[in-house]
Scaffold this motif. Structure first.
Motif: not given
Length: 64
Positions: A55-64
């Motif tokens: 979730d944290g990576l998605r919020k930062r645009g690092y994970h789809a």
């Protein structure tokens, strides 16, 4: 070493130059620590709380 024993950006770059992929360990378990790992330049985060990290990576645009 950087925050909480995390390698610094310079240390991560030195590892990569030697063919080593820098990882962050399981203490990455909240937004603050995700930011620290990203700032240090690690290639991978191992974790026990995948939903929090993803979730944290998605919020930062690092994970789809």
């Amino acid at each position: 070493k950087g925050a909480r024993g995390l390698a610094t950006r310079e240390e991560c770059e030195a590892m990569r130059a030697k063919g080593i992929s820098p990882w962050a360990g399981t203490y990455i378990n909240c937004d603050e620590r995700i930011d620290e790992a990203i700032a240090s330049g690690v290639d991978l985060i191992t974790c026990n709380e995948c939903d929090v990290i993803l979730d944290g990576l998605r919020k930062r645009g690092y994970h789809a």
